[in-house]
Scaffold this motif. Structure first.
Motif, PDB file in Angstrom:
ATOM      1  N   GLU A   1      54.183  40.120  57.517  1.00 59.34           N
ATOM      2  CA  GLU A   1      55.066  38.948  57.514  1.00 59.34           C
ATOM      3  C   GLU A   1      55.919  38.940  56.259  1.00 59.34           C
ATOM      4  O   GLU A   1      55.499  39.415  55.201  1.00 59.34           O
ATOM      5  N   ARG A   2      57.116  38.351  56.395  1.00 59.92           N
ATOM      6  CA  ARG A   2      58.020  38.292  55.231  1.00 59.92           C
ATOM      7  C   ARG A   2      57.437  37.449  54.104  1.00 59.92           C
ATOM      8  O   ARG A   2      57.788  37.621  52.945  1.00 59.92           O
ATOM      9  N   ASP A   3      56.570  36.488  54.478  1.00 58.25           N
ATOM     10  CA  ASP A   3      55.951  35.674  53.426  1.00 58.25           C
ATOM     11  C   ASP A   3      54.768  36.379  52.780  1.00 58.25           C
ATOM     12  O   ASP A   3      54.094  35.817  51.921  1.00 58.25           O
ATOM     13  N   SER A   4      54.513  37.624  53.202  1.00 58.36           N
ATOM     14  CA  SER A   4      53.489  38.516  52.635  1.00 58.36           C
ATOM     15  C   SER A   4      52.058  38.097  52.934  1.00 58.36           C
ATOM     16  O   SER A   4      51.125  38.678  52.386  1.00 58.36           O
ATOM     17  N   SER A   5      51.868  37.114  53.815  1.00 58.66           N
ATOM     18  CA  SER A   5      50.525  36.576  54.044  1.00 58.66           C
ATOM     19  C   SER A   5      49.544  37.606  54.589  1.00 58.66           C
ATOM     20  O   SER A   5      48.341  37.515  54.337  1.00 58.66           O
ATOM     21  N   ASN A   6      50.030  38.596  55.358  1.00 61.09           N
ATOM     22  CA  ASN A   6      49.113  39.591  55.934  1.00 61.09           C
ATOM     23  C   ASN A   6      49.372  41.009  55.434  1.00 61.09           C
ATOM     24  O   ASN A   6      48.860  41.970  56.007  1.00 61.09           O
TER      25      ASN A   6
ATOM     26  N   ILE B   1      57.015  38.596  46.121  1.00 62.19           N
ATOM     27  CA  ILE B   1      57.623  39.489  45.127  1.00 62.19           C
ATOM     28  C   ILE B   1      56.924  40.847  45.148  1.00 62.19           C
ATOM     29  O   ILE B   1      57.566  41.896  45.122  1.00 62.19           O
ATOM     30  N   ALA B   2      55.573  40.824  45.219  1.00 60.62           N
ATOM     31  CA  ALA B   2      54.823  42.087  45.235  1.00 60.62           C
ATOM     32  C   ALA B   2      55.188  42.905  46.475  1.00 60.62           C
ATOM     33  O   ALA B   2      55.327  44.129  46.408  1.00 60.62           O
ATOM     34  N   ARG B   3      55.344  42.224  47.623  1.00 54.18           N
ATOM     35  CA  ARG B   3      55.732  42.941  48.845  1.00 54.18           C
ATOM     36  C   ARG B   3      57.097  43.605  48.666  1.00 54.18           C
ATOM     37  O   ARG B   3      57.306  44.761  49.055  1.00 54.18           O
TER      38      ARG B   3
ATOM     39  N   ILE C   1      54.724  48.979  57.015  1.00 52.03           N
ATOM     40  CA  ILE C   1      54.410  47.775  56.238  1.00 52.03           C
ATOM     41  C   ILE C   1      55.536  46.753  56.387  1.00 52.03           C
ATOM     42  O   ILE C   1      55.301  45.550  56.563  1.00 52.03           O
ATOM     43  N   SER C   2      56.780  47.231  56.352  1.00 50.30           N
ATOM     44  CA  SER C   2      57.931  46.336  56.504  1.00 50.30           C
ATOM     45  C   SER C   2      57.931  45.663  57.868  1.00 50.30           C
ATOM     46  O   SER C   2      58.168  44.451  57.981  1.00 50.30           O
TER      47      SER C   2
END
Length: 922
Positions: A207-212, A263-265, A202-203
């Motif tokens: 994407e760092r912006d959590s979009s996917n 934040i959730a990511r 997952i990491s």
């Protein structure tokens, strides 16, 4: 603050740069101390430390920050400190910012760790926040830490996906959380290889912006639902193909995942960084249960049923017998073989299983016995014969039901690793079994025999998604011939006042053919009755359930237990009242009992009691009655007259006035009555509150001879009219009729000529003695108290005795935890030996001494005098003498304990009622 919040605060403190001047204060904040407390300690007002740079909080902890490499030396200084001893500190702690050492001065336990890792030991300090330390938390903090991480993630996901918080989608959200928990566990136990692969994928791939992020997780879930034989023809990314087929219902159906914020990511990755291999399924499930419940989230981390308490249920139910058989079979391989075969057929059924605590503990304990058998037979490492399908449960809420099944899967894997080895455990864990053994539904509406049949068949769901269990079940072949079934658990208690309409309907359906007064029963009664029905159909079954003690007290005994005893069900064992503690701060937990039921007639029935030192005392008896006392199966029922030679007692006067005939002192003064009229129509009155707390209350007490004079006062006339209006609006015919005499109480009782012995109806169980007082005859007793008019003073000595307190506690109705004293059930049924004139004179003297001891502390109220912590010594001695005299009349010596008192009283009651029945027959 709860345990989860404290863990988060301590972890934050351990992670930030060390500040020598602020550390002690930050540490205390992390354990729920208020800023006012910190301010006083900082200013030196309440800090009496005699150690340089020390902070001492009285009754709690002595903390010192020291120079580098001086930690051990400083801890020794804290231990020897006079200030530590004087302040009665329970903990000492020393740190130099690199290392930290602490000691529990009561238990002698110590910790030593790197400063950055001291948050791992937060459970060691939980008593500082008023939370009873539980060893499982102390030794293994991962459960609380994991709960905290998942809670943060859950809240953030609902914020980002409000539609998933709706009733329609909440099940999808809960199912997603169950999948995550399994993945975190699997990647730390080599079920997924290499270690950490789920979190790392997952990491790396999101994407760092959590979009996917949601798309990556959805792809992984999809991969875990594809069988190996179909993988070649399925288009999967290379990074997803590394994940094995899991299914078992966990990953079937929709693989939709909620969308993630940044934040959730982060919260997800933080949760994955924990070592989930150390998760303890005994306790993790019950804590995580609160994450998905809006009403319970405020008590996060408090949902924990301790293993010792669970074993109080399981040991006498069946584990004691198995361990005795193991001990007796040690020298015989054949006997060991037969015992192992027996264990493999045992079914454990929890019809209110929650997140599966009882089932998990039962499974682990049976695996432990099986492993000992294998070792004794030189078959160490042998695969288990105990199937998870033998551990059945019913749970009304879907998420706990999912967690219960997951907890059992984790317990099975951990047991396989422990007893068979890592390689063997990995070979058997995947794919997950499709057989379903935790049913989601209303246990009081479902047929227990179909869910946990004694022989022949197990329950299975045909559909792929076993976590969404339909109520219509189909059967598969699963032989269990000759197996035993043990029902256990901790069902919801819920007194009649707190039951929903649906819960009341549950009880009505169960009890309407048994009794017409079922509405007074606690909700937990339904489980006891269903267990009795199950056992009556399956004689190899036994049950042991936890309940509040109210089902074995007062009127509930007469409603519930005749229906159970009529089916030839015995009470096999019982734990009398003890505290079922949880992790809530300043909450000792609810007072409960455990009652074991069986149809088999055993000569070895056991009563367990908890001493004041928390020592478990066991007594073997011939029979246990519904009051959990040794004796015949008698039911104490209301009587219109005393069974013993006691003065008749009646309920007080009943106003039914809407408060219009009752007056406070201020209201009385505002009436502006002349003294002559006030003497005629105003009387001081006493109910429970007035007698116990010394409140001043008055009442308007008019008869026809002074009615005209009284109603000349406009305020009194207005009050009488208000009473009339209230009574006319009543649905009761007797109350409407009483509107004709609205100037007086609806029910008036005879008054005393010389004195009235007055007892409150409701009083706290915390007092060692029932409150009672002598009133002059002109005082009016309200219906919140009882009165014995012109009773000899020795009657008071009996009411205010230890033995009467115990009787009332056993046979009377409870109002929450308070005693409810009623003449028909408490006084008229109370057995008293035949008293000589000397006996009566001795008891009269004891009562006089009690009254004189009280008088010495005037104007202290009964509430003040009988506060257990503040009871005056002369009053305590007067009561001790009273108990000594009375108990010697009963048995020639003091009773050893309350159990012995009750046994004597029940024996006398049985004898006295049988004699009276014999006289009537004659």
């Amino acid at each position: 603050m709860n345990a989860v919040e404290i863990e988060a605060a301590v972890s934050e403190l351990a992670a930030k740069p060390f500040d020598a001047q602020e550390f002690a204060f930050d540490f205390l904040r992390a354990f729920s101390n208020k800023e006012t407390t910190i301010k006083k300690l900082r200013a030196g007002q309440s800090n009496s430390s005699d150690i340089e740079h020390g902070v001492l909080q009285r009754n709690h902890i002595h903390i010192a920050v020291c120079d580098q490499d001086k930690v051990t030396e400083t801890l020794t200084a804290l231990r020897k400190s006079k200030a530590t001893e004087k302040a009665k500190a329970k903990f000492i702690l020393a740190t130099d910012g690199l290392n930290l050492q602490a000691e529990d001065l009561i238990s002698g336990d110590t910790i030593s760790s790197n400063f950055s890792e001291f948050a791992e030991h937060f459970g060691f300090f939980l008593p500082l926040a008023g939370i009873s330390t539980i060893r499982e938390i102390k030794d293994n903090p991962i459960d609380v830490r994991a709960t905290g991480r998942l809670n943060k993630l859950y809240i953030e996901l609902l914020k980002e996906n409000p539609d998933w918080a709706t009733e329609e989608r909440r099940q999808d959200m809960n199912h997603f959380m169950a999948r995550l928990i399994f993945c975190f566990f699997a990647e730390d136990t080599e079920i997924f290889k290499p270690t950490g692969i789920f979190t790392k994928t997952i990491s790396d791939m999101s994407e760092r912006d959590s979009s996917n992020t949601h798309e990556v997780i959805s792809t992984l879930f999809h991969a875990m639902n594809i069988e190996d034989s179909k993988r070649a023809e399925t288009k999967l990314p290379v990074w997803a193909k590394r994940f094995p087929y899991v299914n078992g219902g966990l990953f079937s159906g929709s693989t939709e995942v909620p969308k993630f914020s940044k934040i959730a990511r982060t919260y997800l990755l933080h949760a994955g960084e924990l070592n989930w291999q150390k998760i303890n399924p005994d306790i993790f499930g019950s804590m995580i249960q609160a994450v998905t419940n809006d009403d319970e989230r405020g008590s996060l981390g408090m949902h924990y049923t301790s293993v010792p308490n669970i074993l109080k249920v399981l040991n006498p139910l069946f584990l004691d017998d198995l361990n005795e058989q193991l001990e007796a079979s040690k020298e015989s391989p054949l006997k060991l073989f037969n015992l192992r075969k027996r264990i493999a057929r045992i079914r454990v059924f929890d019809p209110a299983c929650g997140s599966g605590n009882f089932l998990v503990i039962a499974y682990k304990e049976l695996r432990k016995i099986e492993a000992k058998i294998n070792e004794l037979r030189n078959e160490k490492g042998r695969a288990t014969d105990i199937p998870l399908t033998n551990f059945r449960g019913i749970e009304i809420n879907s998420f706990p039901a999912e967690i219960a099944r997951l907890a059992l899967v984790i317990a099975e894997y951990q047991s396989n690793v422990q007893y068979c080895g890592q390689i063997e455990a990995l070979q058997t864990v995947l794919p997950l079994s499709k057989e379903n053994w935790i049913i989601c539904g209303n246990a009081l509406r479902l047929d227990w025999l179909s869910i946990c049949p004694p022989t022949g068949n197990a329950v299975k769901v045909v559909a792929d998604d076993l976590f969404e269990t339909p109520l219509v079940q189909t059967e598969i072949d699963f032989e269990n011939e000759g197996g035993e079934t043990y029902i256990c658990g901790n069902p919801p208690y819920l007194g009649s006042t707190w039951q929903t309409d649906e819960q009341k309907a549950d009880l009505e359906k169960l009890f309407r053919k048994e009794t017409n007064v079922w509405k007074s029963l606690d909700y937990v009664s339904g489980w006891f009755f269903k267990a009795a029905l199950y056992i009556s159909e399956n004689t190899d079954a036994k049950s042991a359930l936890v309940a509040t003690n109210s089902i074995c007290q007062g009127q509930q005994v007469a409603i519930l237990w005749p229906s159970i005893f009529a089916r030839k069900i015995n009470i096999e064992f019982a734990y009398t009242s003890f505290s079922w503690a949880n992790l809530a701060a300043h909450n000792a937990g609810v007072t409960v009992i455990i009652v074991g039921l069986s149809k088999q007639s055993s000569t070895k029935k056991r009563i367990f009691t908890t001493s004041s030192e928390n020592e478990i005392l066991e007594k073997t008896v011939n029979n246990i009655n519904a009051y959990l006392v040794e004796g015949e199966n008698i039911i104490i029922e209301k009587r219109s007259k005393p069974i013993s030679d006691l003065t008749e007692m009646i309920a007080g006067n009943k106003p039914v006035d809407g408060g219009n005939l009752l007056l406070t002192l201020n209201e009385l003064q505002n009436l502006n009555l002349d003294k002559g009229l006030q003497r005629k129509i105003i009387k001081q009155c006493y109910g429970s509150a007035e007698l116990i707390r010394g409140l001043q209350r008055y009442c308007i007490w008019i008869d026809k001879s002074n009615l005209d004079e009284a109603t000349e006062n406009a305020e009194i006339y207005s009050r009488i009219e208000a009473v009339k209006k209230i009574r006319l609006a009543s649905s009761k015919e007797s109350t409407r009729k009483a509107a004709e005499r609205a100037f007086s109480f609806e029910e008036t009782k005879p008054t005393a000529n010389k004195s009235a012995l007055c007892v409150p109806v409701t009083s706290s169980e915390n007092r060692e003695y029932l409150p009672v007082d002598i009133l002059s005859p002109e005082k009016i007793v309200l219906n919140t108290a009882c009165v014995a008019n012109d009773a000899p003073l020795w009657n008071m000595a009996i009411i205010t005795s230890k033995i009467m307190q115990v009787w009332v506690g056993a046979v009377c109705i409870r109002m929450r935890t308070d005693f409810r004293f009623t003449p028909t059930l408490a006084w008229n049924t109370f057995p008293v030996p035949s008293l000589t004139e000397k006996n009566k004179a001795d008891l009269t003297r004891c009562a006089e001494n009690i009254l004189l001891a009280r008088e010495a502390h005037f104007p202290a109220t009964i509430a003040d005098l009988y506060d257990p912590e503040k009871m005056p010594e002369n009053l305590r001695q007067a009561h001790e003498e009273n108990d000594e005299v009375l108990e010697r009349i009963y048995i020639g010596r003091r009773f050893k304990n309350d159990t012995e008192r009750l046994e004597k009283l029940f024996s006398m009651y049985t004898e006295m009622t049988s004699k009276q029945a014999g006289k009537k027959k004659a």
